[in-house]
Design an enzyme around this catalytic site. Structure first.
Site, short mmCIF file in Angstrom:
data_model
loop_
_atom_site.label_atom_id
_atom_site.label_comp_id
_atom_site.label_asym_id
_atom_site.label_seq_id
_atom_site.Cartn_x
_atom_site.Cartn_y
_atom_site.Cartn_z
NE ARG A 27 24.29 -85.40 -1.38
CZ ARG A 27 23.14 -85.16 -0.77
NH1 ARG A 27 22.33 -84.38 -1.53
NH2 ARG A 27 23.10 -85.61 0.55
CD GLN A 51 27.43 -54.31 9.27
OE1 GLN A 51 27.00 -53.22 9.63
NE2 GLN A 51 28.69 -54.31 9.28
CG ASN A 53 30.80 -57.47 9.06
OD1 ASN A 53 30.33 -56.71 8.40
ND2 ASN A 53 30.64 -57.37 10.27
NE ARG A 63 41.93 -60.01 8.60
CZ ARG A 63 41.99 -58.97 7.61
NH1 ARG A 63 41.39 -57.97 8.07
NH2 ARG A 63 42.29 -59.47 6.48
CG HIS A 66 39.97 -55.33 16.64
ND1 HIS A 66 39.72 -55.93 15.38
CD2 HIS A 66 41.13 -54.78 16.71
CE1 HIS A 66 41.02 -55.39 14.85
NE2 HIS A 66 41.66 -54.75 15.80
CE LYS A 72 33.50 -58.24 17.15
NZ LYS A 72 34.97 -58.14 17.16
CE1 TYR A 136 33.19 -58.72 12.19
CE2 TYR A 136 34.49 -60.17 10.57
CZ TYR A 136 34.37 -58.95 11.04
OH TYR A 136 34.76 -57.78 10.58
CG ASP A 173 45.12 -55.28 14.52
OD1 ASP A 173 44.41 -54.53 15.42
OD2 ASP A 173 44.66 -56.07 13.64
#
Length: 191
Positions: A27, A51, A53, A63, A66, A72, A136, A173
């Site tokens: 499967r 939260q 994301n 990206r 940061h 995270k 994340y 960036d």
């Protein structure tokens, strides 16, 4: 990593690798991606995730770096991404060090999660032929007024070997400073 221990610490304090077996059948597959108690044991504190994301990117997007003021827990659900984590905390013994991981679909990537503690700079670059879904969870709510230090993706002091030579970058960036510009008086630059 020791057999049966799914959370691995790294030489950068607060950077953890979470590995769980994948169970395949006709499967598809099933895998657990983390347990809070295992993260708590490895960190010596219980992380709080407030939260979730979801970032979707085409191949060749980069990206970061940061360093938001929150923890995270990252995971690539689809495609391939190279995550690079840099320690930009001036008081850390591994300040200016970066570690890289290929996340995503095997055989090129590895289905792992990374726990990235507050203050570490996170970045990722998508590569291969497929679009990438990067999830994340973070320990605080997004607040636009909170400072979020960023560092140039191509900072020679971090020396990250990115999988693409001409990445697609946001205007922000493209303008990120080098680590030496963020902390010009740091002892690391005196040697």
């Amino acid at each position: 990593m020791m057999p049966g221990v799914p959370v691995e610490t790294t030489d950068i304090q607060g950077l953890l690798v979470v590995r769980w077996d994948t169970h395949h059948d006709d499967r598809g597959f099933f895998r657990q991606t983390y347990q809070l108690r295992e993260l708590t044991e490895a960190l010596g504190r219980e992380p709080v995730l407030r939260q979730g994301n979801h970032s979707h990117s085409v191949p060749g997007v980069l990206r970061g770096f940061h360093a938001e003021p929150w923890d995270k827990l990252v995971y690539v659900v689809r495609g391939l991404a190279m995550a690079a984590i840099a320690d930009i905390r001036p008081d850390s013994p591994t300040y200016g060090e970066a570690r890289s991981f290929v996340l995503g679909e095997p055989p090129e990537g590895e289905r792992i999660r990374l726990f990235i503690a507050e203050g570490l700079a996170n970045s990722f670059c998508t590569f291969g032929d497929d679009e990438v879904d990067y999830l994340y969870d973070v320990s605080d709510y997004w607040r636009p007024d909170v400072p979020k230090p960023s560092v140039a993706w191509d900072d020679p002091d971090l020396a990250v070997a990115w999988p693409v030579t001409d990445p697609v970058l946001s205007p922000a960036d493209k303008a990120n400073p080098r680590l030496r510009e963020l902390h010009p008086d740091h002892p690391r630059w005196r040697s």
